[in-house]
Each structure stands twice: as structure tokens, then as C-alpha cells.
Design a protein around this motif. Structure first.
Motif, PDB file in Angstrom:
ATOM      1  N   GLU A 172      -3.771   3.525 -12.501  1.00 23.94           N
ATOM      2  CA  GLU A 172      -4.951   4.363 -12.681  1.00 23.94           C
ATOM      3  C   GLU A 172      -5.709   4.529 -11.372  1.00 23.94           C
ATOM      4  OE1 GLU A 172      -7.697   6.844 -14.267  1.00 23.94           O
ATOM      5  OE2 GLU A 172      -5.803   6.167 -15.162  1.00 23.94           O
ATOM      6  N   MET A 173      -5.849   3.434 -10.626  1.00 20.67           N
ATOM      7  CA  MET A 173      -6.520   3.503  -9.337  1.00 20.67           C
ATOM      8  C   MET A 173      -5.756   4.407  -8.376  1.00 20.67           C
ATOM      9  SD  MET A 173      -7.688  -0.483  -8.856  1.00 20.67           S
ATOM     10  CE  MET A 173      -8.304  -0.175  -7.199  1.00 20.67           C
ATOM     11  N   GLY A 210      -6.009  11.930  -6.480  1.00 22.24           N
ATOM     12  CA  GLY A 210      -6.911  13.018  -6.819  1.00 22.24           C
ATOM     13  C   GLY A 210      -7.973  13.226  -5.750  1.00 22.24           C
ATOM     14  N   GLN A 211      -8.525  12.126  -5.251  1.00 21.77           N
ATOM     15  CA  GLN A 211      -9.527  12.215  -4.187  1.00 21.77           C
ATOM     16  C   GLN A 211      -8.914  12.759  -2.900  1.00 21.77           C
ATOM     17  OE1 GLN A 211     -10.839   8.156  -4.039  1.00 21.77           O
ATOM     18  NE2 GLN A 211     -12.210   8.371  -5.790  1.00 21.77           N
ATOM     19  N   PHE A 212      -7.689  12.318  -2.603  1.00 16.81           N
ATOM     20  CA  PHE A 212      -6.999  12.784  -1.403  1.00 16.81           C
ATOM     21  C   PHE A 212      -6.721  14.290  -1.514  1.00 16.81           C
ATOM     22  CE2 PHE A 212      -3.823  13.246   1.843  1.00 16.81           C
ATOM     23  CZ  PHE A 212      -4.056  12.220   2.736  1.00 16.81           C
ATOM     24  N   THR A 213      -6.329  14.737  -2.720  1.00 18.63           N
ATOM     25  CA  THR A 213      -6.068  16.155  -2.942  1.00 18.63           C
ATOM     26  C   THR A 213      -7.320  16.988  -2.688  1.00 18.63           C
ATOM     27  OG1 THR A 213      -4.382  15.632  -4.608  1.00 18.63           O
ATOM     28  CG2 THR A 213      -5.315  17.857  -4.655  1.00 18.63           C
ATOM     29  N   ALA A 214      -8.453  16.511  -3.215  1.00 21.78           N
ATOM     30  CA  ALA A 214      -9.712  17.233  -3.010  1.00 21.78           C
ATOM     31  C   ALA A 214     -10.086  17.266  -1.531  1.00 21.78           C
ATOM     32  CB  ALA A 214     -10.824  16.569  -3.827  1.00 21.78           C
ATOM     33  N   ARG A 215      -9.792  16.175  -0.824  1.00 23.41           N
ATOM     34  CA  ARG A 215     -10.118  16.119   0.595  1.00 23.41           C
ATOM     35  C   ARG A 215      -9.242  17.085   1.398  1.00 23.41           C
ATOM     36  NH1 ARG A 215     -13.800  16.003   4.183  1.00 23.41           N
ATOM     37  NH2 ARG A 215     -13.693  14.387   5.801  1.00 23.41           N
ATOM     38  N   VAL A 216      -7.990  17.221   1.005  1.00 27.03           N
ATOM     39  CA  VAL A 216      -7.106  18.180   1.667  1.00 27.03           C
ATOM     40  C   VAL A 216      -7.660  19.589   1.488  1.00 27.03           C
ATOM     41  CG1 VAL A 216      -4.813  19.245   1.610  1.00 27.03           C
ATOM     42  CG2 VAL A 216      -5.034  16.766   1.491  1.00 27.03           C
ATOM     43  N   ARG A 217      -8.128  19.902   0.277  1.00 29.50           N
ATOM     44  CA  ARG A 217      -8.698  21.220   0.016  1.00 29.50           C
ATOM     45  C   ARG A 217      -9.924  21.474   0.882  1.00 29.50           C
ATOM     46  NH1 ARG A 217      -7.307  25.903  -0.925  1.00 29.50           N
ATOM     47  NH2 ARG A 217      -5.794  25.058  -2.397  1.00 29.50           N
ATOM     48  N   GLU A 218     -10.728  20.414   1.098  1.00 23.69           N
ATOM     49  CA  GLU A 218     -11.906  20.557   1.961  1.00 23.69           C
ATOM     50  C   GLU A 218     -11.505  20.834   3.405  1.00 23.69           C
ATOM     51  OE1 GLU A 218     -14.305  17.101   1.646  1.00 23.69           O
ATOM     52  OE2 GLU A 218     -14.722  17.339  -0.499  1.00 23.69           O
ATOM     53  N   CYS A 219     -10.467  20.119   3.872  1.00 24.65           N
ATOM     54  CA  CYS A 219     -10.036  20.275   5.261  1.00 24.65           C
ATOM     55  C   CYS A 219      -9.282  21.593   5.479  1.00 24.65           C
ATOM     56  CB  CYS A 219      -9.145  19.109   5.669  1.00 24.65           C
ATOM     57  SG  CYS A 219      -9.989  17.509   5.740  1.00 24.65           S
TER      58      CYS A 219
END
Length: 224
Positions: free
Chosen positions: A131-132, A138-147
């Protein structure tokens, strides 16, 4: 199980037994032990067979069951670490333990008594880790979208899964990436962009030259 160096074992002041890779002779009884003999060293660094080293009554416990090893070592008043030289890694690696028979029997009884409890605990821990890991990806995916705001939809998940693959040694498993450091996340694009039919056109401000005109990665899948 990963091997430990001789220095690590000596730091614990444990008795050491070596599996010899050459013809050996006991310096006390003068018996020819042959190749692959189990020997220990006395204070003068002289090789002794297990009988002369007063270790021949101990039982060998191979690695593989951490709970059994831990408990057997706890209950054994005399124990020795068995080491063998690894030619590939150029160091001595741990092969198991020599422990007293009664200590091993007590450890086996305890492990048998709580085996179901430990199995359930491992299942809970595995589910927690999964789960972690899911949350981290998921957090890494969102960060890629930001970058990479111009990254095609869904491509950020491909990058995240590639970067964060377990036991891959990729930067997605580094401390910098786990803190979602922008530089670590950005570098994940490079191996993905080099893969046929996966590269896309994005703009990375100042990536190559430090200037603001940016760096363009051509869309290979469309041939543009």
C-alpha cells in the motif's frame, strides 16, 4: 541472504569457523583435514580442527530462517559463525551458525508454536508495504506531471512505474526521488524518451544549457 565480511563478524567478538578452500592440516593434532575442511583459529592464528577447537559438539544451522537463527543463537551458550571465501565478491561470507543441540531444539519448538502468528504478521507487513508503495508511485506520477506539464496523458504513469520498479537500482528508489526531488524526477524522462515509440515532445527549461529556451525531445512514435 547477503554475506557479511570477516571484519563485521569479528566486531561482534563471535567465534569464527572457516570453510577452507585449500588442503589444510590441524596445527595441534596434525591431522590432514583435506580440502573444504572446517577450521577455526586460535589466538596465535594457528588452524585447528573443530575437535581441537572444542566445537565438534555443535550442530550446523544453515541460513534461511531468520527467527530460528535468532532464537538458536540466543539460547546457545556457545556458538560460532561459519564463513567461506567468495571468489566473486573477494570476501568471506556467512554460511550459517554452529549452535548447541539443546538451543536448536528449543528454538525449533518456539518457531513451531508461533509459526501461524508470524505468518499472519508477515502478510500484514507485506500488505502495508504494498500500500505504501502504491501511494509512493501515485505521488511520483503526480510529480512527473508537475515537472512535465506537456507530457501526453498517461505517459507520467509509464515513467513512474519504470523509475520506481523495486530492486531495479533506478533513481526512483533513491532517497532524493523518495523526497520527490525535482532533479531526480526529471532524470527519469531520459531512459524513457530513448525507448522506441515511447519518446515524446516536451520542454525542459534550462535542462541542457542553463538557458530558458529549453530542451526538446522529439516525438519518435509519429516520426516528427
Amino acid at each position: 541472504m547477503k554475506g557479511k565480511s570477516v571484519g563485521q563478524e569479528k566486531s561482534k567478538n563471535e567465534l569464527l569457523v572457516f570453510i577452507s578452500r585449500r588442503e589444510s592440516t590441524c596445527d595441534e593434532c596434525k591431522e590432514m583435514l583435506g580440502h573444504g575442511a572446517w577450521i577455526t583459529l586460535n589466538r596465535e592464528k594457528r588452524a585447528l580442527c573443530l575437535s581441537c577447537g572444542d566445537l565438534d559438539h555443535l550442530l550446523f544451522l544453515p541460513p534461511g530462517d531468520a527467527a530460528l537463527t535468532r532464537r538458536a543463537r540466543k539460547y546457545s551458550t556457545l556458538a560460532a559463525v561459519v564463513l567461506e571465501w567468495s571468489r566473486a565478491r573477494k570476501r568471506y561470507e556467512r554460511q550459517g551458525l554452529l549452535v548447541e543441540e539443546q538451543a536448536l531444539e528449543k528454538a525449533e519448538q518456539e518457531c513451531l508454536a508461533d509459526s501461524e502468528t508470524r505468518a499472519r504478521r508477515r502478510e500484514r507487513e507485506a500488505a502495508k508495504v504494498a500500500e505504501m508503495d502504491k501511494q509512493y508511485i501515485g505521488q511520483f506520477t503526480a510529480r512527473v506531471r508537475e515537472c512535465f506539464p506537456r507530457c501526453p496523458a498517461g505517459r507520467e504513469m509509464v515513467i513512474a512505474q519504470h523509475a520506481c520498479l523495486k530492486y531495479s537500482g533506478r533513481v526512483g528508489r533513491s532517497a532524493a526521488a523518495k523526497s520527490l526531488d525535482e532533479e531526480a524526477v526529471r532524470w527519469q524522462w531520459l531512459p524513457i524518451s530513448a525507448m522506441p515509440r515511447r519518446a515524446t515532445t516536451i520542454f525542459w527549461p534550462g535542462a541542457a544549457t542553463g538557458k530558458t529556451q529549453g530542451r526538446k525531445l522529439e516525438e519518435k512514435s509519429t516520426g516528427s
